[in-house]
Design a protein around this motif. Sequence first.
Motif, mmCIF file in Angstrom:
data_model
loop_
_atom_site.group_PDB
_atom_site.id
_atom_site.type_symbol
_atom_site.label_atom_id
_atom_site.label_comp_id
_atom_site.label_asym_id
_atom_site.label_seq_id
_atom_site.Cartn_x
_atom_site.Cartn_y
_atom_site.Cartn_z
ATOM 1 N N LEU A 176 75.989 44.259 2.782
ATOM 2 C CA LEU A 176 76.312 45.245 1.759
ATOM 3 C C LEU A 176 75.309 45.122 0.619
ATOM 4 N N VAL A 177 74.749 46.236 0.213
ATOM 5 C CA VAL A 177 73.770 46.236 -0.871
ATOM 6 C C VAL A 177 74.026 47.442 -1.760
ATOM 7 N N GLN A 178 73.739 47.298 -3.034
ATOM 8 C CA GLN A 178 73.909 48.412 -3.962
ATOM 9 C C GLN A 178 72.740 49.382 -3.842
ATOM 10 N N PRO A 179 72.955 50.644 -4.197
ATOM 11 C CA PRO A 179 71.827 51.584 -4.226
ATOM 12 C C PRO A 179 70.694 51.046 -5.081
ATOM 13 N N GLY A 180 69.484 51.200 -4.552
ATOM 14 C CA GLY A 180 68.313 50.655 -5.231
ATOM 15 C C GLY A 180 67.986 49.228 -4.830
ATOM 16 N N GLY A 181 68.872 48.586 -4.105
ATOM 17 C CA GLY A 181 68.669 47.206 -3.694
ATOM 18 C C GLY A 181 67.832 47.083 -2.435
ATOM 19 N N SER A 182 67.712 45.846 -1.961
ATOM 20 C CA SER A 182 66.850 45.539 -0.814
ATOM 21 C C SER A 182 67.572 44.662 0.197
ATOM 22 N N LEU A 183 67.150 44.809 1.444
ATOM 23 C CA LEU A 183 67.579 43.943 2.531
ATOM 24 C C LEU A 183 66.400 43.754 3.471
ATOM 25 N N ARG A 184 66.397 42.646 4.178
ATOM 26 C CA ARG A 184 65.411 42.436 5.232
ATOM 27 C C ARG A 184 66.136 42.134 6.534
ATOM 28 N N LEU A 185 65.884 42.951 7.522
ATOM 29 C CA LEU A 185 66.432 42.732 8.849
ATOM 30 C C LEU A 185 65.407 41.994 9.709
ATOM 31 N N SER A 186 65.910 41.146 10.591
ATOM 32 C CA SER A 186 65.052 40.397 11.511
ATOM 33 C C SER A 186 65.449 40.707 12.948
ATOM 34 N N CYS A 187 64.464 40.722 13.820
ATOM 35 C CA CYS A 187 64.701 40.924 15.251
ATOM 36 C C CYS A 187 63.920 39.847 16.001
ATOM 37 N N VAL A 188 64.630 38.895 16.563
ATOM 38 C CA VAL A 188 64.005 37.834 17.338
ATOM 39 C C VAL A 188 63.912 38.266 18.792
ATOM 40 N N VAL A 189 62.723 38.211 19.340
ATOM 41 C CA VAL A 189 62.477 38.632 20.722
ATOM 42 C C VAL A 189 62.278 37.394 21.582
ATOM 43 N N SER A 190 63.030 37.279 22.645
ATOM 44 C CA SER A 190 62.883 36.149 23.563
ATOM 45 C C SER A 190 62.693 36.663 24.981
ATOM 46 N N GLY A 191 62.033 35.842 25.798
ATOM 47 C CA GLY A 191 61.834 36.199 27.197
ATOM 48 C C GLY A 191 60.494 36.832 27.490
ATOM 49 N N THR A 192 59.661 36.982 26.460
ATOM 50 C CA THR A 192 58.317 37.485 26.654
ATOM 51 C C THR A 192 57.419 36.963 25.548
ATOM 52 N N SER A 193 56.170 36.712 25.912
ATOM 53 C CA SER A 193 55.178 36.326 24.921
ATOM 54 C C SER A 193 54.008 37.304 24.911
ATOM 55 N N SER A 194 54.200 38.410 25.584
ATOM 56 C CA SER A 194 53.141 39.391 25.699
ATOM 57 C C SER A 194 52.873 40.069 24.361
ATOM 58 N N ALA A 195 51.612 40.381 24.127
ATOM 59 C CA ALA A 195 51.246 41.127 22.930
ATOM 60 C C ALA A 195 51.313 42.628 23.182
ATOM 61 N N ASP A 196 51.381 43.007 24.447
ATOM 62 C CA ASP A 196 51.458 44.434 24.783
ATOM 63 C C ASP A 196 52.914 44.853 24.762
ATOM 64 N N TYR A 197 53.364 45.077 23.558
ATOM 65 C CA TYR A 197 54.783 45.323 23.360
ATOM 66 C C TYR A 197 54.959 46.217 22.139
ATOM 67 N N SER A 198 55.980 47.024 22.200
ATOM 68 C CA SER A 198 56.359 47.833 21.039
ATOM 69 C C SER A 198 57.797 47.501 20.681
ATOM 70 N N ILE A 199 58.025 47.395 19.392
ATOM 71 C CA ILE A 199 59.366 47.139 18.862
ATOM 72 C C ILE A 199 59.724 48.265 17.908
ATOM 73 N N GLY A 200 60.928 48.758 18.062
ATOM 74 C CA GLY A 200 61.404 49.796 17.158
ATOM 75 C C GLY A 200 62.707 49.396 16.498
ATOM 76 N N TRP A 201 62.870 49.885 15.296
ATOM 77 C CA TRP A 201 64.151 49.773 14.606
ATOM 78 C C TRP A 201 64.797 51.149 14.590
ATOM 79 N N PHE A 202 66.060 51.181 14.948
ATOM 80 C CA PHE A 202 66.819 52.412 15.011
ATOM 81 C C PHE A 202 68.100 52.250 14.213
ATOM 82 N N ARG A 203 68.708 53.357 13.856
ATOM 83 C CA ARG A 203 69.989 53.274 13.172
ATOM 84 C C ARG A 203 70.890 54.409 13.638
ATOM 85 N N GLN A 204 72.175 54.147 13.533
ATOM 86 C CA GLN A 204 73.154 55.147 13.927
ATOM 87 C C GLN A 204 74.312 55.119 12.948
#
Length: 126
Positions: free
Chosen positions: A10-38
């Motif tokens: 929960l954050v107030q309007p004007g505030g900040s958050l940082r989301l993290s996504c840890v990827v496991s099972g691959t070490s390839s650099a040929d990868y794309s990561i996306g952030w989505f919301r619903q």
Amino acid sequence: VQLQASGGGLVQPGGSLRLSCVVSGTSSADYSIGWFRQAPGKEREGVAGIRVRDRNTFYTSSVRGRFTISSDRAKNTVYVQMNNMKPEDTAVYYCAGTPRNLIASSILRPPQYDYWGRGTQVTVSS
């Protein structure tokens, strides 16, 4: 391949958050990561994407200039820093990955992704 998203809250309007996504099972650099919301009653939308190999980043217009996506290959982690947040940013946020170097026209499209993490709730409210 597994993805684990965290950092919502929960954050107030004007505030900040940082989301993290840890990827496991691959070490390839040929990868794309996306952030989505619903948000309730809405379709899932692409927010930000990154091509891990060249670190090219892409944003939907509503977050450009406020959100920053980045990657730390040593930690196999992709972040999205969200600043100047607004109530309309309220949603469940998901990270997703695919072993392809997606281009601008596809990197924010959910069907392009093969692997999805569980969502993390972000609420912007006073």
